[in-house]
Design a protein around this motif. Structure first.
Motif, PDB file in Angstrom:
ATOM      1  N   SER A   1       0.541   8.701  -7.227  1.00 52.94           N
ATOM      2  CA  SER A   1      -0.650   9.323  -6.259  1.00 52.94           C
ATOM      3  C   SER A   1      -1.450  10.956  -5.797  1.00 52.94           C
TER       4      SER A   1
ATOM      5  N   ASP B   1      -0.942  11.469  -2.402  1.00 52.18           N
ATOM      6  CA  ASP B   1      -0.202  11.815  -1.661  1.00 52.18           C
ATOM      7  C   ASP B   1       0.271  12.005  -1.439  1.00 52.18           C
TER       8      ASP B   1
ATOM      9  N   VAL C   1       5.551   4.158   2.085  1.00 52.35           N
ATOM     10  CA  VAL C   1       6.691   5.148   2.729  1.00 52.35           C
ATOM     11  C   VAL C   1       7.404   5.040   3.927  1.00 52.35           C
ATOM     12  N   LEU C   2       6.256   4.245   4.782  1.00 51.88           N
ATOM     13  CA  LEU C   2       6.954   3.767   6.336  1.00 51.88           C
ATOM     14  C   LEU C   2       8.258   2.295   6.172  1.00 51.88           C
ATOM     15  N   HIS C   3       7.862   2.438   5.205  1.00 50.04           N
ATOM     16  CA  HIS C   3       9.171   0.867   4.466  1.00 50.04           C
ATOM     17  C   HIS C   3      10.494   1.496   3.331  1.00 50.04           C
TER      18      HIS C   3
ATOM     19  N   GLY D   1       3.337  12.144   0.587  1.00 54.27           N
ATOM     20  CA  GLY D   1       4.488  10.907   0.665  1.00 54.27           C
ATOM     21  C   GLY D   1       5.190   9.996  -0.042  1.00 54.27           C
ATOM     22  N   ALA D   2       3.657   9.310  -0.610  1.00 50.52           N
ATOM     23  CA  ALA D   2       3.676   8.557  -1.794  1.00 50.52           C
ATOM     24  C   ALA D   2       4.353   8.904  -3.333  1.00 50.52           C
TER      25      ALA D   2
ATOM     26  N   SER E   1       0.573  -1.113   0.102  1.00 51.43           N
ATOM     27  CA  SER E   1      -0.471   0.093   0.017  1.00 51.43           C
ATOM     28  C   SER E   1       0.763   0.981  -0.097  1.00 51.43           C
ATOM     29  N   ASP E   2       0.177   2.210  -0.176  1.00 51.72           N
ATOM     30  CA  ASP E   2       0.759   3.382   0.473  1.00 51.72           C
ATOM     31  C   ASP E   2       1.969   3.841   0.948  1.00 51.72           C
ATOM     32  N   SER E   3       0.756   3.725   2.276  1.00 52.18           N
ATOM     33  CA  SER E   3       1.465   3.576   3.512  1.00 52.18           C
ATOM     34  C   SER E   3       2.556   3.300   3.815  1.00 52.18           C
ATOM     35  N   TYR E   4       2.556   1.905   3.682  1.00 52.63           N
ATOM     36  CA  TYR E   4       3.561   0.934   3.744  1.00 52.63           C
ATOM     37  C   TYR E   4       4.943   1.460   3.410  1.00 52.63           C
TER      38      TYR E   4
END
Length: 756
Positions: free
Chosen positions: A66, A68, A32-34, A70-71, A27-30
């Motif tokens: 995206s 987002d 950014v996190l990883h 961050g993405a 996912s997009d949040s993953y």
């Protein structure tokens, strides 16, 4: 079986891209996190032909599109990392990535997204210069658009990092695409000069100044192979006029001697001098940085460097002093502020001289003597450590990249001006501390008993002091010490150096070689790494001086080898390896002997009785003295060399005259014919004939003694007697009656009842 199992396990393991797509980029949040883990996991083997490559590029395309922020930032970073490891994937996806990354620069995006987009686009345009079809279809239409977007970002300066990064990318693009930037030459020049015109309230940011100067120094590429040379020379001339104007604006209350032609008049600025004087100081700084970048740049064709104009300006900067005053009324405020600007003027002169020496090299020889003379004058004055560090750096650059000094006077003066920066390391003892074992004839002998107790000091009293003085208290002091060592090493290589000054400098270095191992790193400087660097440099210089040439050794070589053996640290062992190789070459030569007279072995005087009048004058002028103390008892001779009959005790300890050093003596084998005071002793020891002296005994931390054995044949004719010699010791049985010898006895040796 184990090898087969490992191969099967490897075949069953999922593809790296597949694992990243299923887990970290699900996912997009993953994403950014990883992102750090994803970037660290990618390698060139991940992008070998596989069915997962297409899925990977599709995922990147979805991330950069995206909504987002961050993405989008994560997608641009992953696209840049992919282009680093796979050029084929980059060329295949470049058109899609350009269509997304280029419009981002014209939108209001976070600084991280802007930098990621600039990094990706610059890598695409720079790494594909060898692909003609890519250049024709994508680079030529998009590079001008990319440059205009970078210029807009640099002018806004909403974020300083984005502006500096934009200027740096433009600096790399212009030499690769000079024809595409020809129409933008005027805009690029205005952009760079906008940040190089100086600042009033605060100096220009160093990063911004460096980026703008480098951009200005590559604009001449837009003129092509023929016009680039003319544009480069025009830039140099304009910059010289700019710095001359700034310099003359800082010297309005000083005489007009030796200045630039009338065309370069100072700029008359109305208003408060507290405004235009800092402005011209910053302009002078910017101009010197531009000249340095222009001299370091490369041109398509050879150019003629205006050495005369550059040397004239450098000379004017270095020759500026606080002396002199123009006729008429002078504003006291302006005068004080212009005098305070001298430190900045000297610093810019040293920076320009360093760059000029590296670029012009031997072409600077006609002006080398004059430039070194100005530097020596400043080193002989009382200046701050930061100013002294700049001048010492300039000396090192000139002596390294230019021809050696041919003047004996300059070499001698230069060595004398550098030595005071080294003598601060020598161990000293506070002069106000008086030991309880002072001689009976001291000044305190006439005082009463009570006053004696009050004035008495105890040996080792300094151990209980809470605050101890650090030799190099600031970072600048440590830099001065290292720069002085580099400078004295180059000066000692000059064949025109006066023998007396060469001997004094060598003795100071040998003293430092023995003092530094006994000095704790904390007492030398708050920076604990300085001690190791200084000791390594001192050992390197002493080893170079001790080994001499391939034909002759100096008598200090044994002392240097002993110091390396006693210390045993890693840096000393590395430098001592060269000493061992040189010693092996001297003892076991692999070449036939030379058919010529060899230089004198004892060219270095280590003892006070060997000093000539010139050495004594040089030592006293440098503030170096010899302090000798009386020996207390015969049992204290374990650290003192015992002299044979009719020998002379000479101390070679070097320490500042303002402090008293600890005791130490060294004795020569044979009597000196010029000595007026002879030490008479009944204790005679064997004479050492080995090449290396015996290992030295442990020395106290506050003393420095070089105890070497020399023959009286090396004492020059102009030697002066030692000012003080070790006292004579009488044996306890000296008053015993000596038996008489019967001359009429038949035997050659007649023993009496006492066995004599």
């Amino acid at each position: 079986m184990q090898v087969i199992e490992k191969k099967l396990a490897f075949m069953d393991a999922p593809h790296p891209l597949k694992a990243l797509l299923q887990l970290q980029l699900a996912s997009d949040s993953y994403a950014v996190l990883h992102l750090p883990y994803v970037l660290a996991s990618l390698t060139s083997t991940c992008f070998l032909p596989s069915p997962h490559t297409q899925k990977w590029t599709t995922r990147i395309h979805s991330l950069i599109h995206s909504k987002d922020p961050g993405a989008r930032w994560a997608g641009l970073c992953i696209a840049y990392q992919t282009s680093l490891f796979s050029k084929s994937i980059m060329i295949e996806c470049a058109q899609n990535w350009l269509g997304v990354a280029l419009p981002i620069l014209s939108r209001n995006e976070p600084a991280a997204t802007l930098k990621a987009s600039i990094r990706l686009l610059s890598h695409i345009f720079i790494s594909t210069t060898d692909v003609p079809e890519f250049q024709r279809q994508l680079a030529m239409p998009n590079v001008p658009k990319f440059s205009l977007a970078l210029m807009t970002l640099a002018e806004k300066l909403d974020g300083l990092e984005v502006g500096i990064f934009s200027l740096a990318v433009l600096t790399r693009l212009i030499p690769l695409y000079p024809s595409l930037h020809r129409a933008q030459h005027a805009g690029l020049q205005s952009l760079s000069l906008k940040f190089l015109n100086g600042a009033v309230h605060s100096p220009t940011d160093p990063g911004l100044l460096e980026a703008a100067s480098r951009l200005y120094s590559v604009l001449y590429f837009t003129g092509g192979k023929v016009g680039a040379v003319n544009l480069w020379r025009k830039s140099v001339d304009e910059t010289l006029a700019f710095v001359w104007s700034a310099f003359l604006s800082l010297r309005t209350t000083f005489p007009n001697e030796g200045r630039s032609p009338a065309s370069n008049q100072p700029e008359q600025l109305a208003g408060d001098p507290t405004v235009w004087i800092p402005l011209n100081i910053d302009r002078l700084r910017c101009g010197v940085v531009i000249l340095s970048d222009l001299m370091r740049s490369t041109t398509p064709r050879p150019v003629q460097l205006p050495i005369g104009a550059l040397v004239k300006f450098t000379t004017q900067l270095l020759s500026s002093t606080a002396d002199g005053r123009v006729d008429g009324h002078v504003d006291a405020t302006v005068r004080v502020m212009e005098v305070s600007a001298l430190s900045s003027i000297w610093k810019r002169g040293c920076e320009l001289l360093i760059c000029l020496a590296k670029c012009a090299r031997h072409h600077l020889t006609p002006s080398q003597t004059r430039l070194i003379t100005y530097i020596i004058y400043h080193l002989e004055q009382s200046i701050t450590p930061s100013e002294r560090f700049q001048f010492l750096n300039a000396v090192e650059a000139v002596l390294t990249h230019c021809q050696p000094l041919h003047s004996a006077l300059l070499s001698t003066r230069l060595a004398k001006s550098i030595l005071p920066s080294l003598t601060v390391v020598l161990a000293t003892q506070p002069a106000e501390v008086q030991h309880s074992d002072e001689p009976a004839g001291s000044s305190s002998a006439g005082k009463n008993k009570k006053s004696k107790k009050r004035a008495r000091g105890y040996e080792g009293d300094e151990v209980f002091k809470v605050t101890r003085e650090i030799i190099c208290q600031t970072r600048e002091d440590g830099l001065v010490l290292l720069a002085a060592l580099n400078g004295i090493q180059l000066v000692l290589r000059s064949p025109h150096l006066a023998p007396a000054v060469h001997s004094i400098a060598t003795r100071v270095l040998l003293s430092m070689l023995l003092v530094l191992p006994q000095t704790s790193p904390a007492s030398l400087s708050p920076d604990l790494t300085l001690h190791g660097r200084v000791l390594a440099k001192v050992h390197e210089i002493c080893a170079e001086l001790g080994t001499g040439t391939t034909n002759v050794m100096s008598k200090s070589l044994g002392l240097v080898i002993q110091a390396s053996i006693v210390d045993g640290s890693e840096h000393v062992l590395r430098s001592s390896e060269g000493v061992r190789q040189k010693l092996d070459l001297l003892l076991h030569p692999r070449v036939p002997p030379l058919i010529r007279s060899l230089p004198h072995v004892e060219s270095l005087s280590l003892f006070r009785a060997e000093e000539s009048l010139d050495e004594i004058e040089a030592r006293e002028a440098l503030g170096l003295g010899v302090v000798e103390q009386h020996l207390k008892a015969l049992d204290s001779t374990e650290n003192v060399a015992i002299a044979p009959p009719n020998s002379e005790a000479m101390n070679v300890q070097l320490s500042p005259t303002s402090a008293s050093a600890s005791e130490g003596t060294s004795i020569s084998n044979k009597p000196s014919p010029t000595a007026q005071t002879i030490l008479k002793s009944k204790f005679a020891g064997p004479t050492s004939t080995s090449l290396l002296p015996p290992p030295p005994s442990p020395l106290p931390s506050s003393s420095l003694t070089l105890s070497l054995t020399t023959s009286s044949s090396i004492v020059p004719a102009t030697v002066q007697p030692a000012s003080a010699v070790a006292p004579m010791y009488e044996d306890e049985d000296e008053e015993d009656e000596v038996p008489t010898i019967d001359m009429s006895s038949d035997s050659e040796i007649d023993f009496d009842q006492n066995g004599v």
